[in-house]
Design a protein around this motif. Structure first.
Motif, mmCIF file in Angstrom:
data_model
loop_
_atom_site.group_PDB
_atom_site.id
_atom_site.type_symbol
_atom_site.label_atom_id
_atom_site.label_comp_id
_atom_site.label_asym_id
_atom_site.label_seq_id
_atom_site.Cartn_x
_atom_site.Cartn_y
_atom_site.Cartn_z
ATOM 1 N N GLN A 48 0.829 -1.207 0.000
ATOM 2 C CA GLN A 48 0.000 0.000 0.000
ATOM 3 C C GLN A 48 0.865 1.259 0.000
ATOM 4 O OE1 GLN A 48 -3.366 0.466 -0.380
ATOM 5 N NE2 GLN A 48 -2.757 2.619 -0.457
ATOM 6 N N THR A 52 0.508 4.275 -2.777
ATOM 7 C CA THR A 52 0.328 5.688 -2.425
ATOM 8 C C THR A 52 1.452 6.545 -2.988
ATOM 9 O OG1 THR A 52 -0.867 5.110 -0.398
ATOM 10 C CG2 THR A 52 0.128 7.302 -0.493
ATOM 11 N N GLN A 290 -12.241 9.961 7.354
ATOM 12 C CA GLN A 290 -12.013 8.799 6.489
ATOM 13 C C GLN A 290 -11.740 9.184 5.041
ATOM 14 O OE1 GLN A 290 -15.165 5.838 6.978
ATOM 15 N NE2 GLN A 290 -15.517 6.575 9.044
ATOM 16 N N TYR A 293 -8.536 8.273 2.916
ATOM 17 C CA TYR A 293 -8.394 6.993 2.223
ATOM 18 C C TYR A 293 -9.092 7.009 0.861
ATOM 19 C CZ TYR A 293 -7.580 5.800 7.116
ATOM 20 O OH TYR A 293 -7.122 5.793 8.409
ATOM 21 N N HIS A 294 -10.050 7.935 0.692
ATOM 22 C CA HIS A 294 -10.827 7.985 -0.542
ATOM 23 C C HIS A 294 -10.149 8.830 -1.609
ATOM 24 C CE1 HIS A 294 -14.268 9.081 -3.207
ATOM 25 N NE2 HIS A 294 -14.599 7.827 -2.980
ATOM 26 N N GLY A 298 -4.942 7.263 -1.899
ATOM 27 C CA GLY A 298 -5.308 6.380 -0.801
ATOM 28 C C GLY A 298 -5.508 4.947 -1.252
ATOM 29 N N PHE A 299 -6.665 4.380 -0.931
ATOM 30 C CA PHE A 299 -6.975 3.007 -1.319
ATOM 31 C C PHE A 299 -7.637 3.024 -2.697
ATOM 32 C CE2 PHE A 299 -7.517 2.070 3.486
ATOM 33 C CZ PHE A 299 -6.137 2.023 3.626
ATOM 34 N N TYR A 302 -11.263 1.760 -3.009
ATOM 35 C CA TYR A 302 -12.170 2.639 -2.258
ATOM 36 C C TYR A 302 -12.391 3.943 -3.010
ATOM 37 C CZ TYR A 302 -14.067 4.839 2.024
ATOM 38 O OH TYR A 302 -14.862 5.462 2.947
ATOM 39 N N MET A 313 -13.256 1.111 7.744
ATOM 40 C CA MET A 313 -12.512 2.368 7.746
ATOM 41 C C MET A 313 -12.624 3.041 9.113
ATOM 42 S SD MET A 313 -11.016 2.690 4.885
ATOM 43 C CE MET A 313 -11.073 1.948 3.254
ATOM 44 N N SER A 320 -6.409 7.335 11.176
ATOM 45 C CA SER A 320 -7.111 8.508 10.640
ATOM 46 C C SER A 320 -6.750 9.763 11.421
ATOM 47 C CB SER A 320 -8.628 8.286 10.678
ATOM 48 O OG SER A 320 -8.990 7.108 9.983
#
Length: 603
Positions: A48, A52, A290, A293-294, A298-299, A302, A313, A320
């Protein structure tokens, strides 16, 4: 819908390990067996981190190797990147239980590390090279390997996207050094872990779409070019298909004369990079905790779907909060997305603040300084337009952007708050034949523009708040002011709603009412009966807008907010005026221009 139920495959071994630790104690239990789960988690975090870092770097557009975008199809195809970690975890658990020499491993053995290095450079690299060449035969390529090569522009996770049969073959190949170590009695926990991290590291690095291996490494140790590939080296395999087959060590391509002749040239070119240019900058910010992460870095999975709060999440709240603190201390906007439309180059920059920060009086000056700094940076880079998204244009913050024009009257870049297009989207969302609407919620600049436009069209605009009515009435055109009405009871089938509207107000509407927001943020859908809610002002983007593979907040795929699109249209049309403060551009003009460039209303 992705449920991540594949992780349950590991549950029996995880439970078994927990049982052994609880009954025998940590000292008596097999530490190597218990270490498998932390090892898998470490590998996921490691992967991950590469995702990123690569997305942040590619958003900046520096040192890019293949100058093409990524679309949602690739994100969907690569969403199961963690399957190979789960598969290797199952094989490690089976090996730790049943493989001779796989139990009660020591922490470290140097002879095992040397054996793994030799076996990888020899049998693994050799067998992979020929297996890879075989996969490019038409029979195997069309049935298996084409799935991997569907990604011309690679991301780190592209490295492990293969059909299941191919994944099994790679796992068996990489297990040769591990099995040999176990059978010869020189296996250890750290050598196994280091080898697995090495595989992940090289896989991720080689599939980045930017060059990051410094030239001084090869000058310091020239033979390294035969022992370590680079992202540009492997990128040629994804664009040319018939060259650069090696796994991580290119010497087999040199031996069998399959090295692409442009490898060194592309490496040097990619390493130099190019000057970053941008035409349109959209300034956004983080929303909820959150939302970090969006964002695109991020992910990936997601971010490729409209934002919704997820239970898993929420479980990450310590991370976070930490990311919120780190973001808050960051003193500059950061690039989160890069798009291209025709010859127009666009970037989205995020102000390092969350929505709740904008409501804090003591944060007002700091936020304005951050926005001002971003505008000046965009102006310095030669940007034509800066569009202010979400709360970056709030009236109580900067007067819809007027503050920056007062401070920099000779500003070269055009500031656009997008009011005209947002209002045009709302007006054109009202079904044909409707002659009366209700306007409820905080009276923003968009609300004033919508009310004026509807009153001019002889549509009755009914307000249920007397104070807002008296505030808005003087702002209406004289020839249309009679169409703005006040009534405590409203029977209209269309409600135009903004921020500050509580749930009880929603229930004043009749059944079957259609709610159309004019606000930046979506309203709570409190009516669960036959009422319907439109999305916030937005439009579907044309196919000519490329590198779109993440959703803008809560909006559907390939749909962007009207405030963001307004900046694009402004630049495409070459308009030279600002739209901020009290200035509202011609709504019909910008609506027609948006349609002309391929933007479409959201169904």
């Amino acid at each position: 819908m992705i449920t991540h139920t594949q992780y349950l495959l590991l549950a029996p071994w995880v439970a078994h390990g927990g049982y052994l630790a609880a009954t025998k104690g940590w000292r008596a239990a097999d530490i190597g067996y218990l270490a498998i789960l932390p090892s898998l988690l470490l590998r996921m975090v490691h992967n991950q981190a590469w995702i990123t870092a690569a997305r942040v770097q590619n958003a900046r557009s520096r040192r890019q190797i293949v100058e093409r975008g990524i679309e949602f199809e690739q994100v969907d195809r690569e969403r199961n990147w963690d399957d190979q970690i789960i598969l290797s975890g199952i094989l490690l658990y089976l090996g730790a239980l049943y493989m001779p020499g796989g139990q009660h491993l020591p922490l470290w053995r140097a002879d095992g590390a040397l054996l793994i290095a030799l076996l990888h450079a020899g049998p693994v690299e050799f067998l992979y090279y020929w297996f890879h060449r075989a996969l490019h035969h038409h029979f195997l390529y069309t049935r298996y390997h084409s799935h991997h090569h569907a990604s011309i522009v690679t991301e780190p996770i592209t490295s492990v996207i293969h059909p299941f049969a191919e994944l099994v073959a790679y796992e068996l190949l990489f297990s040769i050094p591990l099995i040999t170590c176990a059978l010869t009695g020189c296996a250890s926990i750290l050598t196994f872990e280091i080898y697995l991290i090495y595989i992940d590291f090289m896989n991720n690095m080689g599939h980045c779409n930017f060059e990051l291996v410094p030239n001084w490494l090869f000058k310091w140790f020239p033979p390294l070019k035969y022992l370590m590939y680079t992202p540009s080296f492997h990128s040629l395999h994804h664009t040319q298909f018939r060259t650069n087959y090696s796994l991580f060590m290119p010497f087999y391509d040199y031996i069998y004369n399959t090295m692409d002749k442009s490898s060194d040239t592309l490496y040097e070119k990619s390493l130099k990079g190019k000057e970053e240019t941008v035409d349109v900058v959209h300034l956004t910010h983080l929303t909820s905790l959150q939302s970090i992460y969006h964002m695109r870095p991020g992910f990936a999975e997601y971010a490729s779907k409209p934002y919704t709060s997820k239970w898993y999440m929420r479980m990450m709240w310590p991370v976070s909060w930490l990311s919120m603190v780190l973001t808050w201390t960051y003193g500059s906007s950061f690039t989160v997305e890069r798009n291209v439309m025709k010859k127009l180059k666009m970037q989205s920059w995020a102000i390092p603040r969350y929505s709740f920060h904008y409501g804090m009086t003591w944060e007002k000056e700091a936020i304005n300084n951050l926005i001002e700094k971003a505008i000046c940076e965009a102006d310095k880079k030669g940007a034509k337009v800066v569009s202010l998204g979400l709360l970056n244009q709030a009236y109580n913050l900067n007067g819809n952007g007027e503050l920056y024009l007062q401070k920099y009257p000779k500003l070269g870049v055009r500031l656009v708050d997008g009011t005209s297009l947002a209002a045009a989207v709302v007006v054109n969302s009202i079904p044909q034949g409707i002659d009366q609407v209700v306007l409820a919620g905080n009276i923003s600049k968009v609300a004033r523009a919508v009310a004026a436009a509807l009153c001019k069209k002889n549509v009755k605009v009914v307000m249920t708040n007397k104070q807002d009515y008296h505030f808005l009435k003087p702002n209406m055109p004289e020839d249309a002011a009679e169409n703005l009405l006040f009534s405590k009871t409203a029977t209209a089938k269309v409600w135009l709603i903004g921020e500050g509207l509580d749930a009880s107000e929603h229930f004043k509407a009749q059944k079957g009412t259609h709610f159309i927001p004019y606000s930046q943020f979506p309203p709570r859908m409190v009516r669960k009966d036959s009422c319907t809610y439109s999305t916030t002002p937005a439009m579907a983007v044309p196919k000519t807008l490329q590198n779109v593979h993440s959703c803008e907040n809560w909006l559907p795929r390939r749909v962007m907010s009207a405030w963001r699109i307004a900046g694009m249209v402004h630049a495409l049309e070459g308009w030279n005026e600002h739209e901020c403060g009290d200035i509202v551009l011609d709504m019909e003009k910008i609506w027609s221009a948006a349609l002309l460039h391929g933007f479409r209303p959201v169904a």
